[in-house]
Design an enzyme around this catalytic site. Structure first.
Site, PDB file in Angstrom:
ATOM      1  N   HIS A  72     -14.401 -13.321  -8.974  1.00 23.93           N
ATOM      2  CA  HIS A  72     -13.803 -11.984  -8.805  1.00 23.93           C
ATOM      3  C   HIS A  72     -12.785 -11.723  -9.904  1.00 23.93           C
ATOM      4  CE1 HIS A  72     -14.562 -11.726  -4.182  1.00 23.93           C
ATOM      5  NE2 HIS A  72     -15.654 -11.974  -4.879  1.00 23.93           N
ATOM      6  N   TYR A 199      -6.768  -6.749   0.848  1.00 25.93           N
ATOM      7  CA  TYR A 199      -5.611  -7.064   1.691  1.00 25.93           C
ATOM      8  C   TYR A 199      -5.061  -5.727   2.182  1.00 25.93           C
ATOM      9  CZ  TYR A 199      -5.581 -11.832  -0.271  1.00 25.93           C
ATOM     10  OH  TYR A 199      -5.910 -13.117  -0.633  1.00 25.93           O
ATOM     11  N   PRO A 291      -1.689 -18.628   4.917  1.00 31.30           N
ATOM     12  CA  PRO A 291      -2.892 -18.415   4.098  1.00 31.30           C
ATOM     13  C   PRO A 291      -2.898 -17.121   3.269  1.00 31.30           C
ATOM     14  CG  PRO A 291      -3.401 -18.123   6.428  1.00 31.30           C
ATOM     15  CD  PRO A 291      -1.995 -18.613   6.359  1.00 31.30           C
ATOM     16  N   LYS A 295      -3.366 -20.360  -1.120  1.00 35.58           N
ATOM     17  CA  LYS A 295      -2.876 -21.428  -2.002  1.00 35.58           C
ATOM     18  C   LYS A 295      -3.132 -22.850  -1.496  1.00 35.58           C
ATOM     19  CE  LYS A 295      -1.322 -19.099  -5.332  1.00 35.58           C
ATOM     20  NZ  LYS A 295      -2.662 -18.744  -5.738  1.00 35.58           N
ATOM     21  N   TYR A 383      -1.428 -15.257  -8.063  1.00 39.31           N
ATOM     22  CA  TYR A 383      -2.655 -15.277  -7.255  1.00 39.31           C
ATOM     23  C   TYR A 383      -3.740 -16.086  -7.968  1.00 39.31           C
ATOM     24  CZ  TYR A 383      -6.158 -13.264  -4.076  1.00 39.31           C
ATOM     25  OH  TYR A 383      -7.140 -13.078  -3.135  1.00 39.31           O
TER      26      TYR A 383
HETATM   27  P1  RFL Z   1      -7.296 -31.517   4.951  1.00 42.98           P
HETATM   28  O1  RFL Z   1      -8.392 -30.630   4.472  1.00 42.98           O
HETATM   29  O2  RFL Z   1      -6.650 -31.194   6.233  1.00 42.98           O
HETATM   30  O3  RFL Z   1      -7.909 -32.994   5.003  1.00 42.98           O
HETATM   31  C1  RFL Z   1      -7.248 -34.054   5.649  1.00 42.98           C
HETATM   32  C2  RFL Z   1      -8.293 -35.010   6.187  1.00 42.98           C
HETATM   33  O4  RFL Z   1      -7.652 -36.169   6.725  1.00 42.98           O
HETATM   34  C3  RFL Z   1      -8.314 -36.559   7.894  1.00 42.98           C
HETATM   35  N1  RFL Z   1      -7.401 -37.401   8.699  1.00 42.98           N
HETATM   36  C4  RFL Z   1      -7.537 -38.731   8.873  1.00 42.98           C
HETATM   37  N2  RFL Z   1      -8.460 -39.592   8.426  1.00 42.98           N
HETATM   38  C5  RFL Z   1      -8.326 -40.917   8.773  1.00 42.98           C
HETATM   39  N3  RFL Z   1      -7.324 -41.382   9.557  1.00 42.98           N
HETATM   40  C6  RFL Z   1      -6.369 -40.538  10.042  1.00 42.98           C
HETATM   41  N4  RFL Z   1      -5.384 -41.003  10.801  1.00 42.98           N
HETATM   42  C7  RFL Z   1      -6.451 -39.146   9.672  1.00 42.98           C
HETATM   43  N5  RFL Z   1      -5.699 -38.050   9.976  1.00 42.98           N
HETATM   44  C8  RFL Z   1      -6.282 -37.010   9.366  1.00 42.98           C
HETATM   45  C9  RFL Z   1      -8.692 -35.241   8.548  1.00 42.98           C
HETATM   46  O5  RFL Z   1      -9.770 -35.401   9.467  1.00 42.98           O
HETATM   47  C10 RFL Z   1      -9.096 -34.400   7.338  1.00 42.98           C
HETATM   48  O6  RFL Z   1     -10.478 -34.484   7.046  1.00 42.98           O
HETATM   49  O7  RFL Z   1      -6.126 -31.671   3.876  1.00 42.98           O
HETATM   50  P2  RFL Z   1      -6.115 -31.483   2.267  1.00 42.98           P
HETATM   51  O8  RFL Z   1      -7.171 -32.342   1.625  1.00 42.98           O
HETATM   52  O9  RFL Z   1      -4.694 -31.645   1.881  1.00 42.98           O
HETATM   53  O10 RFL Z   1      -6.577 -29.970   1.985  1.00 42.98           O
HETATM   54  C11 RFL Z   1      -5.775 -28.879   2.383  1.00 42.98           C
HETATM   55  C12 RFL Z   1      -6.645 -27.675   2.753  1.00 42.98           C
HETATM   56  O11 RFL Z   1      -7.596 -28.084   3.725  1.00 42.98           O
HETATM   57  C13 RFL Z   1      -5.824 -26.499   3.288  1.00 42.98           C
HETATM   58  O12 RFL Z   1      -4.622 -26.372   2.567  1.00 42.98           O
HETATM   59  C14 RFL Z   1      -6.600 -25.157   3.201  1.00 42.98           C
HETATM   60  O13 RFL Z   1      -7.676 -25.130   4.104  1.00 42.98           O
HETATM   61  C15 RFL Z   1      -5.661 -23.972   3.477  1.00 42.98           C
HETATM   62  N6  RFL Z   1      -6.340 -22.661   3.427  1.00 42.98           N
HETATM   63  C16 RFL Z   1      -6.634 -22.043   2.229  1.00 42.98           C
HETATM   64  N7  RFL Z   1      -6.359 -22.665   1.063  1.00 42.98           N
HETATM   65  C17 RFL Z   1      -6.734 -22.092  -0.126  1.00 42.98           C
HETATM   66  O14 RFL Z   1      -6.451 -22.678  -1.190  1.00 42.98           O
HETATM   67  N8  RFL Z   1      -7.419 -20.895  -0.189  1.00 42.98           N
HETATM   68  C18 RFL Z   1      -7.736 -20.221   0.941  1.00 42.98           C
HETATM   69  O15 RFL Z   1      -8.409 -19.189   0.870  1.00 42.98           O
HETATM   70  C19 RFL Z   1      -7.309 -20.758   2.209  1.00 42.98           C
HETATM   71  N9  RFL Z   1      -7.591 -20.117   3.359  1.00 42.98           N
HETATM   72  C20 RFL Z   1      -6.693 -22.010   4.619  1.00 42.98           C
HETATM   73  C21 RFL Z   1      -7.308 -20.727   4.549  1.00 42.98           C
HETATM   74  C22 RFL Z   1      -6.470 -22.611   5.862  1.00 42.98           C
HETATM   75  C23 RFL Z   1      -6.820 -21.940   7.021  1.00 42.98           C
HETATM   76  N10 RFL Z   1      -6.594 -22.621   8.247  1.00 42.98           N
HETATM   77  C24 RFL Z   1      -7.639 -22.829   9.184  1.00 42.98           C
HETATM   78  C25 RFL Z   1      -5.423 -23.446   8.395  1.00 42.98           C
HETATM   79  C26 RFL Z   1      -7.653 -20.039   5.703  1.00 42.98           C
HETATM   80  C27 RFL Z   1      -7.376 -20.623   6.941  1.00 42.98           C
HETATM   81  C28 RFL Z   1      -7.704 -19.836   8.177  1.00 42.98           C
HETATM   82  C1  PHB Z   2     -10.839 -16.726   2.723  1.00 44.13           C
HETATM   83  O1  PHB Z   2     -11.819 -16.214   2.138  1.00 44.13           O
HETATM   84  O2  PHB Z   2     -10.970 -17.504   3.676  1.00 44.13           O
HETATM   85  C2  PHB Z   2      -9.462 -16.360   2.308  1.00 44.13           C
HETATM   86  C3  PHB Z   2      -9.277 -15.638   1.137  1.00 44.13           C
HETATM   87  C4  PHB Z   2      -7.995 -15.274   0.742  1.00 44.13           C
HETATM   88  C5  PHB Z   2      -6.913 -15.644   1.524  1.00 44.13           C
HETATM   89  C6  PHB Z   2      -7.100 -16.379   2.689  1.00 44.13           C
HETATM   90  C7  PHB Z   2      -8.374 -16.749   3.081  1.00 44.13           C
HETATM   91  O3  PHB Z   2      -5.673 -15.248   1.154  1.00 44.13           O
END
Ligand code: RFL
Ligand code: PHB
Length: 393
Positions: A72, A199, A291, A295, A383
């Site tokens: 994008h 947004y 979110p 980031k 961003y």
């Molecule tokens: P993760 O992905 O949580 O992975 C951690 C892993 O550790 C495992 N674990 C264990 N394994 C063994 N022994 C234990 N005792 C353990 N305890 C935990 C877990 O099962 C898991 O598999 O952490 P990591 O690698 O630091 O990655 C971080 C990201 O996952 C997170 O920041 C993003 O998902 C946040 N996020 C977004 N980030 C973006 O950069 N762009 C986005 O568009 C974005 N949108 C979002 C998001 C997060 C969301 N939610 C659900 C919180 C949208 C949403 C709705």
């Molecule tokens: C997504 O596509 O899940 C998404 C995109 C942008 C955001 C948060 C989530 O700021």
């Protein structure tokens, strides 16, 4: 078992670290409590900064990302009856890409397996010791209690992991903010309202219109933090999505089956320092952002660049400077992303107790930012992502 670097967690952080170390001949073992199927289908993030995409290309992890990712050049913001487009490509020559987190996790896990890497799924780390000198992780796998000895331990186990709590309380400090709203995340079988993300600020709350493909909409609605899915029957979801998107040329809400829905709380949180002895935290185990700035996953991968550089400099050049400065390198960047995510969140979400003054002030702020070239450039720079350190010394 023994390895050079033990990694807890097979999320974006842990898998990327394991791959980068492998490219330079350093061994690691990844312990992951969940199954391969769970990790490669769990719906979470979707937006990758330019830096993240560039890194994944550089290190051979971008075959599927380049085929199926949606680049994008711009992003749109609606408020006060108008739609403002930020052209990142034109303003700063950079862009973002939509590619689902579970897909990049699958790509990385598959490449590690292809390259003979050790990822133990359904292996839960239960205890950590020896952080001052020789770390040992105790874990359960295939019904047995096992131990993994290592030179260094990477705590990539997310917000609820065991790595951060293994640091002595006395050395740690937490910085925390919980927001008075959450997001209802929706996956919908329908063509997204626009080819770019939208947004939307409105009096009845914030909404975000994203996507996972040309036929799959990913949308989010601001809800109360303690809200429940039972309060959100389909008619209410559609009426709020329609109302919050508003009437704008070129933006069309398409209805379709709601395939998945979940409510996520919103918080900002940083734990400092990100290291203790031979333990190094990365990603969500050390910091959380709301979110709105997209980031979280990008920060996790940026931390890993700093950690891989530090570990490689230790193993290859017998130098410890990057290990010693790991926390500072990461947190300088993390705090800027914390600020951006907080800013986007507070600017775009009307608080439930907002009085008419608060709403007018919020719209004035949006007009100030998006009505100015400097404001648009500031949003675009943050961003699309701040610079990342090289992953090799
Ligand atoms: P993760 O992905 O949580 O992975 C951690 C892993 O550790 C495992 N674990 C264990 N394994 C063994 N022994 C234990 N005792 C353990 N305890 C935990 C877990 O099962 C898991 O598999 O952490 P990591 O690698 O630091 O990655 C971080 C990201 O996952 C997170 O920041 C993003 O998902 C946040 N996020 C977004 N980030 C973006 O950069 N762009 C986005 O568009 C974005 N949108 C979002 C998001 C997060 C969301 N939610 C659900 C919180 C949208 C949403 C709705
Ligand atoms: C997504 O596509 O899940 C998404 C995109 C942008 C955001 C948060 C989530 O700021």
């Amino acid at each position: 078992m023994r390895t050079q670097v033990a990694i807890i967690g097979a999320g974006p952080a842990g898998l990327l670290l394991s791959h980068l170390l492998h490219l330079e001949g350093i061994q690691s073992v990844v312990l992951e409590s969940r199954s391969y199927e769970y990790c490669t289908t769990r719906i979470r993030a979707g937006l990758m900064e330019q830096n993240t995409v560039d890194l994944l290309n550089e290190v051979g992890l971008a075959d599927n990302l380049n085929r199926f990712g949606l680049p994008h050049d711009g992003v749109q913001f609606t408020f006060d009856g108008a739609c403002h487009r930020i052209d990142m490509q034109e303003l700063i020559g950079r862009r973002v890409t939509i590619y689902a987190q579970q897909l990049i996790v699958k790509d990385m896990a598959d490449v590690r397996r292809r390259d003979g890497g050790t990822i133990l799924f359904e292996a839960e780390a239960t205890a950590i010791s020896g952080l001052d000198d020789r770390p040992v992780v105790t874990f359960t796998h295939e019904g047995e209690l096992k131990t993994l000895e290592c030179d260094f331990l990477a705590g990539c186990d997310g917000f609820h992991g065991i790595s951060r709590p293994a640091m002595p309380e006395a050395v740690r400090r937490d910085y925390d903010r919980v927001y008075p709203f959450g997001w209802l995340g929706l996956l919908i079988a329908a063509v997204p309202p626009s080819e770019e993300l939208v947004y939307s600020h409105s009096d009845s709350g914030f909404a975000l219109f994203s996507m996972r493909s040309e036929e799959l909409t990913r949308a989010y609605l601001q809800v109360r933090p303690d809200d429940h899915l039972d309060n959100w029957p389909a008619e209410r979801i559609w009426s709020e999505l329609r109302g919050r998107l508003g009437d704008h040329e070129g933006l069309k809400l398409n209805e379709g089956e709601i395939l998945q829905q979940a409510i996520t709380p919103m918080r900002s949180w940083v734990s400092e320092p990100m290291q203790y002895g031979k333990l190094f935290l990365a990603g969500d185990s050390a910091h959380i952002v709301p979110p709105t700035g997209a980031k979280g996953m990008n920060l996790a991968m940026a931390d890993i660049c700093a950690l891989s550089r530090a570990l490689l400099d230790h193993y290859k050049n017998n130098r410890s400077g990057y290990l010693e400065s790991y926390t500072k390198t990461c947190l300088d960047r993390v705090w800027r992303a914390e600020h951006f995510s907080w800013w986007m969140t507070t600017m775009l979400h009307p608080p439930y107790d907002a009085n008419p003054f608060d709403l007018k002030r919020q719209i004035a702020e949006l007009r100030t930012v998006f009505g100015s070239d400097a404001g648009c450039r500031l949003v675009a720079e943050n961003y699309a992502g701040l610079p990342v350190v090289p992953w090799r010394p």
